[in-house]
Write a protein that holds these residues in place. Sequence first.
Motif, mmCIF file in Angstrom:
data_model
loop_
_atom_site.group_PDB
_atom_site.id
_atom_site.type_symbol
_atom_site.label_atom_id
_atom_site.label_comp_id
_atom_site.label_asym_id
_atom_site.label_seq_id
_atom_site.Cartn_x
_atom_site.Cartn_y
_atom_site.Cartn_z
ATOM 1 N N CYS A 163 -3.482 1.520 0.527
ATOM 2 C CA CYS A 163 -3.553 1.377 -0.919
ATOM 3 C C CYS A 163 -3.001 2.636 -1.580
ATOM 4 O O CYS A 163 -2.730 3.638 -0.910
ATOM 5 C CB CYS A 163 -5.004 1.159 -1.367
ATOM 6 S SG CYS A 163 -5.751 -0.380 -0.788
ATOM 7 N N ARG A 164 -2.860 2.594 -2.876
ATOM 8 C CA ARG A 164 -2.347 3.769 -3.581
ATOM 9 C C ARG A 164 -3.397 4.881 -3.617
ATOM 10 O O ARG A 164 -3.090 6.039 -3.350
ATOM 11 C CB ARG A 164 -1.954 3.389 -5.016
ATOM 12 C CG ARG A 164 -0.839 2.366 -5.076
ATOM 13 C CD ARG A 164 -0.312 2.176 -6.472
ATOM 14 N NE ARG A 164 -1.378 1.877 -7.449
ATOM 15 C CZ ARG A 164 -1.171 1.629 -8.734
ATOM 16 N NH1 ARG A 164 0.056 1.624 -9.207
ATOM 17 N NH2 ARG A 164 -2.168 1.364 -9.543
ATOM 18 N N ASP A 165 -4.641 4.513 -3.958
ATOM 19 C CA ASP A 165 -5.695 5.508 -4.159
ATOM 20 C C ASP A 165 -6.892 5.262 -3.243
ATOM 21 O O ASP A 165 -7.101 4.144 -2.758
ATOM 22 C CB ASP A 165 -6.157 5.483 -5.621
ATOM 23 C CG ASP A 165 -5.003 5.639 -6.596
ATOM 24 O OD1 ASP A 165 -4.168 6.533 -6.369
ATOM 25 O OD2 ASP A 165 -4.933 4.856 -7.564
ATOM 26 N N VAL A 166 -7.684 6.313 -3.049
ATOM 27 C CA VAL A 166 -8.852 6.248 -2.173
ATOM 28 C C VAL A 166 -9.849 5.186 -2.636
ATOM 29 O O VAL A 166 -10.399 4.445 -1.817
ATOM 30 C CB VAL A 166 -9.540 7.635 -2.100
ATOM 31 C CG1 VAL A 166 -10.857 7.528 -1.335
ATOM 32 C CG2 VAL A 166 -8.619 8.647 -1.422
ATOM 33 N N THR A 197 -7.079 3.328 7.699
ATOM 34 C CA THR A 197 -6.709 3.324 6.283
ATOM 35 C C THR A 197 -5.705 4.430 5.983
ATOM 36 O O THR A 197 -5.684 5.470 6.647
ATOM 37 C CB THR A 197 -7.932 3.522 5.372
ATOM 38 O OG1 THR A 197 -8.530 4.803 5.640
ATOM 39 C CG2 THR A 197 -8.968 2.434 5.604
ATOM 40 N N SER A 198 -4.889 4.195 4.963
ATOM 41 C CA SER A 198 -3.993 5.241 4.477
ATOM 42 C C SER A 198 -3.759 5.039 2.985
ATOM 43 O O SER A 198 -3.938 3.935 2.462
ATOM 44 C CB SER A 198 -2.657 5.227 5.222
ATOM 45 O OG SER A 198 -1.911 4.069 4.939
ATOM 46 N N THR A 199 -3.376 6.114 2.310
ATOM 47 C CA THR A 199 -3.063 6.040 0.883
ATOM 48 C C THR A 199 -1.634 6.522 0.657
ATOM 49 O O THR A 199 -1.105 7.326 1.426
ATOM 50 C CB THR A 199 -4.027 6.909 0.050
ATOM 51 O OG1 THR A 199 -4.015 8.253 0.567
ATOM 52 C CG2 THR A 199 -5.433 6.365 0.094
ATOM 53 N N THR A 200 -1.034 6.037 -0.424
ATOM 54 C CA THR A 200 0.356 6.393 -0.706
ATOM 55 C C THR A 200 0.502 7.329 -1.901
ATOM 56 O O THR A 200 1.567 7.912 -2.093
ATOM 57 C CB THR A 200 1.189 5.130 -0.967
ATOM 58 O OG1 THR A 200 0.600 4.386 -2.052
ATOM 59 C CG2 THR A 200 1.239 4.250 0.275
ATOM 60 N N ARG A 201 -0.553 7.492 -2.697
ATOM 61 C CA ARG A 201 -0.474 8.384 -3.864
ATOM 62 C C ARG A 201 -1.521 9.498 -3.806
ATOM 63 O O ARG A 201 -1.185 10.675 -3.785
ATOM 64 C CB ARG A 201 -0.634 7.587 -5.162
ATOM 65 C CG ARG A 201 0.546 6.670 -5.465
ATOM 66 C CD ARG A 201 0.446 6.103 -6.867
ATOM 67 N NE ARG A 201 1.533 5.164 -7.146
ATOM 68 C CZ ARG A 201 1.694 4.540 -8.301
ATOM 69 N NH1 ARG A 201 0.842 4.746 -9.295
ATOM 70 N NH2 ARG A 201 2.702 3.704 -8.476
ATOM 71 N N ARG A 209 2.952 5.130 3.771
ATOM 72 C CA ARG A 209 3.093 3.686 3.893
ATOM 73 C C ARG A 209 2.871 3.297 5.344
ATOM 74 O O ARG A 209 3.239 4.023 6.264
ATOM 75 C CB ARG A 209 4.498 3.250 3.453
ATOM 76 C CG ARG A 209 4.817 3.466 1.995
ATOM 77 C CD ARG A 209 6.221 2.953 1.674
ATOM 78 N NE ARG A 209 6.275 1.487 1.778
ATOM 79 C CZ ARG A 209 7.291 0.823 2.282
ATOM 80 N NH1 ARG A 209 8.325 1.463 2.798
ATOM 81 N NH2 ARG A 209 7.259 -0.514 2.316
ATOM 82 N N VAL A 210 2.282 2.141 5.547
ATOM 83 C CA VAL A 210 1.983 1.721 6.917
ATOM 84 C C VAL A 210 3.260 1.536 7.727
ATOM 85 O O VAL A 210 3.292 1.781 8.931
ATOM 86 C CB VAL A 210 1.115 0.439 6.925
ATOM 87 C CG1 VAL A 210 1.905 -0.769 6.444
ATOM 88 C CG2 VAL A 210 0.534 0.197 8.312
#
Length: 275
Positions: A163-166, A197-201, A209-210
């Motif tokens: 997702c973008r944020d936590v 999980t990972s974040t992009t922003r 990005r995955v």
Amino acid sequence: MSTAAMQKTEADQDLEFPIPPGVFAERVVSVKHYTDRLFAFRITRPQSFRFRSGEFVMIGLPNAAKPVFRAYSIASPAWDEEIEFFSIKVPDGPLTQHLQKIQPGDTVLMRQKPTGTLVNDALTPGKRLYMISTGTGIAPFASLIRDPETYDKFDQLILTHTCRDVAELKYGEELIAATREDPLIGELTEGRLHHFTSTTREDSPQMGRVTTLIENGELFKALGTQPFDAAEDRVMICGSMAMLKDVKALVEKAGLKEGSNAEPADFVVERAFVG
């Protein structure tokens, strides 16, 4: 009068518009807002409604003579007594601009025929199942990781959520915790259900990005697994269009073949979206 007919009659009593044919009218049981972009809600389940974990259904609101329907993955497992959905909020979306305002007791319309490719039947047996998601694309996997059949078919379940944020990861985090504690399937998850999980922003322990994390090997390193192997790995993909396209290319490059309900194979992609 049948139970379904009674439910429809009762739900229809306070609606301004009639219920279209082939549609259930169900009550909202609960609503939870996670961020200004994401929320989850649960509705009553018609006794006659049957679906396979991972499928989606068309839902709408009784706010017009011809209501707008959009495809929503069912986030609850096939055995659940209620139907759960996880939705994005689109300010000017034909449906979601109104759907995000629902409260317990309100009515949601649901077409009677579920469908979809993110089902166990569309994959051949394998050692591990990767469920790769972005945003609300986690919804069908919320259904599958709570279905005993998935554990019968695979030794390991790996759910990735980007997702973008936590804050947008919270639905998935709560989902994993609840699944591990569930009296029906909690024992099945032990040592077998993994969450990445990972974040992009926003900064988080794992950024990116995955697709990038697959390409550079960081995903597999974090999980303690090897890159995709057609002999052992099966993959389900659900989320943004860009991610679907990129991950599909990556798994095909690894030798995995796309499957369907008619011809099960190594990976499947869901292309249903809401608005």
